[in-house]
Structure formats: structure tokens, C-alpha cells
Motif scaffolding. Structure first.
Motif, PDB file in Angstrom:
ATOM      1  N   MET A   1       0.845  -1.183   0.000  1.00 43.37           N
ATOM      2  CA  MET A   1       0.000   0.000   0.000  1.00 43.37           C
ATOM      3  C   MET A   1       0.890   1.246   0.000  1.00 43.37           C
ATOM      4  O   MET A   1       1.873   1.321   0.724  1.00 43.37           O
ATOM      5  CB  MET A   1      -0.918  -0.022   1.217  1.00 43.37           C
ATOM      6  N   LYS A   2       0.503   2.236  -0.786  1.00 44.26           N
ATOM      7  CA  LYS A   2       1.261   3.487  -0.863  1.00 44.26           C
ATOM      8  C   LYS A   2       1.048   4.316   0.396  1.00 44.26           C
ATOM      9  O   LYS A   2      -0.027   4.291   0.996  1.00 44.26           O
ATOM     10  CB  LYS A   2       0.791   4.313  -2.063  1.00 44.26           C
ATOM     11  N   SER A   3       2.089   5.074   0.742  1.00 46.68           N
ATOM     12  CA  SER A   3       1.957   5.999   1.869  1.00 46.68           C
ATOM     13  C   SER A   3       1.092   7.184   1.439  1.00 46.68           C
ATOM     14  O   SER A   3       0.890   7.423   0.242  1.00 46.68           O
ATOM     15  CB  SER A   3       3.332   6.506   2.310  1.00 46.68           C
ATOM     16  N   SER A   4       0.622   7.928   2.407  1.00 47.34           N
ATOM     17  CA  SER A   4      -0.194   9.119   2.124  1.00 47.34           C
ATOM     18  C   SER A   4       0.559  10.098   1.234  1.00 47.34           C
ATOM     19  O   SER A   4       0.004  10.662   0.292  1.00 47.34           O
ATOM     20  CB  SER A   4      -0.597   9.818   3.419  1.00 47.34           C
ATOM     21  N   THR A   5       1.834  10.287   1.537  1.00 47.00           N
ATOM     22  CA  THR A   5       2.654  11.209   0.756  1.00 47.00           C
ATOM     23  C   THR A   5       2.784  10.731  -0.685  1.00 47.00           C
ATOM     24  O   THR A   5       2.688  11.534  -1.619  1.00 47.00           O
ATOM     25  CB  THR A   5       4.051  11.357   1.399  1.00 47.00           C
ATOM     26  N   GLU A   6       2.986   9.430  -0.875  1.00 44.05           N
ATOM     27  CA  GLU A   6       3.098   8.885  -2.235  1.00 44.05           C
ATOM     28  C   GLU A   6       1.797   9.081  -3.010  1.00 44.05           C
ATOM     29  O   GLU A   6       1.830   9.412  -4.195  1.00 44.05           O
ATOM     30  CB  GLU A   6       3.463   7.405  -2.188  1.00 44.05           C
ATOM     31  N   VAL A   7       0.673   8.896  -2.348  1.00 39.51           N
ATOM     32  CA  VAL A   7      -0.627   9.081  -3.004  1.00 39.51           C
ATOM     33  C   VAL A   7      -0.791  10.529  -3.438  1.00 39.51           C
ATOM     34  O   VAL A   7      -1.145  10.818  -4.589  1.00 39.51           O
ATOM     35  CB  VAL A   7      -1.787   8.645  -2.076  1.00 39.51           C
ATOM     36  N   LEU A   8      -0.523  11.466  -2.520  1.00 36.29           N
ATOM     37  CA  LEU A   8      -0.691  12.883  -2.837  1.00 36.29           C
ATOM     38  C   LEU A   8       0.297  13.345  -3.901  1.00 36.29           C
ATOM     39  O   LEU A   8      -0.075  14.051  -4.838  1.00 36.29           O
ATOM     40  CB  LEU A   8      -0.561  13.730  -1.571  1.00 36.29           C
ATOM     41  N   ASP A   9       1.554  12.944  -3.758  1.00 39.36           N
ATOM     42  CA  ASP A   9       2.556  13.334  -4.758  1.00 39.36           C
ATOM     43  C   ASP A   9       2.218  12.750  -6.126  1.00 39.36           C
ATOM     44  O   ASP A   9       2.349  13.430  -7.146  1.00 39.36           O
ATOM     45  CB  ASP A   9       3.954  12.893  -4.321  1.00 39.36           C
ATOM     46  N   GLY A  10       1.774  11.506  -6.158  1.00 42.63           N
ATOM     47  CA  GLY A  10       1.389  10.874  -7.417  1.00 42.63           C
ATOM     48  C   GLY A  10       0.203  11.566  -8.064  1.00 42.63           C
ATOM     49  O   GLY A  10       0.175  11.765  -9.286  1.00 42.63           O
ATOM     50  N   LEU A  11      -0.771  11.939  -7.251  1.00 42.17           N
ATOM     51  CA  LEU A  11      -1.932  12.658  -7.765  1.00 42.17           C
ATOM     52  C   LEU A  11      -1.509  13.979  -8.376  1.00 42.17           C
ATOM     53  O   LEU A  11      -1.924  14.328  -9.491  1.00 42.17           O
ATOM     54  CB  LEU A  11      -2.961  12.893  -6.660  1.00 42.17           C
ATOM     55  N   PHE A  12      -0.666  14.726  -7.669  1.00 43.35           N
ATOM     56  CA  PHE A  12      -0.235  16.020  -8.190  1.00 43.35           C
ATOM     57  C   PHE A  12       0.540  15.854  -9.493  1.00 43.35           C
ATOM     58  O   PHE A  12       0.334  16.609 -10.448  1.00 43.35           O
ATOM     59  CB  PHE A  12       0.607  16.790  -7.158  1.00 43.35           C
ATOM     60  N   GLU A  13       1.415  14.867  -9.564  1.00 47.93           N
ATOM     61  CA  GLU A  13       2.175  14.616 -10.791  1.00 47.93           C
ATOM     62  C   GLU A  13       1.238  14.288 -11.959  1.00 47.93           C
ATOM     63  O   GLU A  13       1.449  14.765 -13.079  1.00 47.93           O
ATOM     64  CB  GLU A  13       3.177  13.487 -10.572  1.00 47.93           C
ATOM     65  N   THR A  14       0.228  13.494 -11.706  1.00 50.10           N
ATOM     66  CA  THR A  14      -0.746  13.157 -12.750  1.00 50.10           C
ATOM     67  C   THR A  14      -1.496  14.396 -13.206  1.00 50.10           C
ATOM     68  O   THR A  14      -1.685  14.617 -14.406  1.00 50.10           O
ATOM     69  CB  THR A  14      -1.740  12.088 -12.236  1.00 50.10           C
ATOM     70  N   ILE A  15      -1.899  15.222 -12.256  1.00 52.49           N
ATOM     71  CA  ILE A  15      -2.615  16.455 -12.580  1.00 52.49           C
ATOM     72  C   ILE A  15      -1.737  17.375 -13.422  1.00 52.49           C
ATOM     73  O   ILE A  15      -2.197  17.934 -14.423  1.00 52.49           O
ATOM     74  CB  ILE A  15      -3.104  17.149 -11.283  1.00 52.49           C
ATOM     75  N   GLU A  16      -0.487  17.524 -13.044  1.00 51.33           N
ATOM     76  CA  GLU A  16       0.428  18.355 -13.845  1.00 51.33           C
ATOM     77  C   GLU A  16       0.605  17.794 -15.247  1.00 51.33           C
ATOM     78  O   GLU A  16       0.624  18.543 -16.226  1.00 51.33           O
ATOM     79  CB  GLU A  16       1.792  18.464 -13.162  1.00 51.33           C
ATOM     80  N   ALA A  17       0.713  16.489 -15.352  1.00 49.21           N
ATOM     81  CA  ALA A  17       0.913  15.851 -16.656  1.00 49.21           C
ATOM     82  C   ALA A  17      -0.290  16.055 -17.574  1.00 49.21           C
ATOM     83  O   ALA A  17      -0.144  16.070 -18.804  1.00 49.21           O
ATOM     84  CB  ALA A  17       1.197  14.361 -16.477  1.00 49.21           C
ATOM     85  N   ARG A  18      -1.456  16.234 -17.009  1.00 47.93           N
ATOM     86  CA  ARG A  18      -2.675  16.390 -17.811  1.00 47.93           C
ATOM     87  C   ARG A  18      -2.759  17.767 -18.477  1.00 47.93           C
ATOM     88  O   ARG A  18      -3.617  17.994 -19.326  1.00 47.93           O
ATOM     89  CB  ARG A  18      -3.920  16.164 -16.966  1.00 47.93           C
ATOM     90  N   LYS A  19      -1.869  18.684 -18.115  1.00 43.35           N
ATOM     91  CA  LYS A  19      -1.878  20.009 -18.747  1.00 43.35           C
ATOM     92  C   LYS A  19      -1.736  19.902 -20.254  1.00 43.35           C
ATOM     93  O   LYS A  19      -2.298  20.707 -20.994  1.00 43.35           O
ATOM     94  CB  LYS A  19      -0.743  20.885 -18.200  1.00 43.35           C
ATOM     95  N   SER A  20      -0.991  18.912 -20.691  1.00 46.45           N
ATOM     96  CA  SER A  20      -0.754  18.761 -22.131  1.00 46.45           C
ATOM     97  C   SER A  20      -1.690  17.749 -22.782  1.00 46.45           C
ATOM     98  O   SER A  20      -1.576  17.478 -23.980  1.00 46.45           O
ATOM     99  CB  SER A  20       0.704  18.354 -22.378  1.00 46.45           C
TER     100      SER A  20
END
Length: 110
Positions: free
Chosen positions: A1-20
Motif C-alpha cells: 500500500m502506498k503511503s499518504s505522501t506517495e498518493v498525494l505526490d502521485g496525484l499532483f504529478e498526474t494532474i500536472e501531466a494532464r496540462k498537455s
């Protein structure tokens, strides 16, 4: 299971990647395409929905609306060029301060 930080960081990275991404294929990209006003509107809507869930003491809805608010807040951060580390730093600076003292210091500055 991912840590809370990994979940949040992963979500933010995905959101940033969706800009393009194509607005036709990604809800996040569609928010970027609609602009900051729409993004902030969604942040406000989710905040109100979370508040209502809290007022109704609906635990399941509080959890769900909290997730929605965090997601939309991250979209706003990414759109504004704000990295989570900036917000985490601000929180770290406030750590150990009385909430009343911290709020008073902001009032004195503005």
C-alpha cells in the motif's frame, strides 16, 4: 500500500501531466482548458459540499468530498504554478505557532 505522501505526490504529478492532454480525453485537461475561473469555481463548490457533509455529520460524504476538494485544489495549484512543497513549507513555518497568533500576524501584515 502506498503511503499518504506517495498518493498525494502521485496525484499532483498526474494532474500536472494532464496540462498537455486533450480536453476531450481528460477531465483535468478540460478544467485547464476552461481556465482559472472554472477551476476556482470547482474548488469553491467542493468546499461547500464538504462543509455541508460535515454539517450533516455524514462521514462517508466527508471523506468523498475531502478527496474531491484536494483534487480540485491540486488542479488550482498546478494551474498557478504552485508546487506542493511550497505549501508544505508554509505549513512547516506555522508549526508550533498558536493558531490565534499566526492569524494575528497575517492581519498585521495586510
Amino acid at each position: 500500500m502506498k503511503s499518504s505522501t506517495e498518493v498525494l505526490d502521485g496525484l499532483f504529478e498526474t494532474i500536472e501531466a494532464r496540462k498537455s492532454a486533450s480536453a476531450d480525453s481528460s477531465y483535468t485537461a478540460s478544467l485547464y482548458a476552461k481556465g482559472r475561473q472554472k477551476i476556482t469555481q470547482k474548488v469553491g463548490e467542493e468546499g461547500v459540499e464538504l462543509a455541508l457533509a460535515g454539517a450533516l455529520d455524514n462521514r462517508e460524504e466527508i471523506v468523498s468530498e475531502s478527496a474531491d476538494l484536494i483534487y480540485h485544489m491540486f488542479v488550482l495549484w498546478a494551474d498557478a504554478g504552485i508546487k506542493p512543497a511550497e505549501v508544505y513549507q508554509k505549513l512547516a513555518e506555522r508549526e508550533g505557532l498558536s493558531g490565534l497568533d499566526e492569524k494575528a500576524s497575517r492581519s498585521e501584515k495586510g
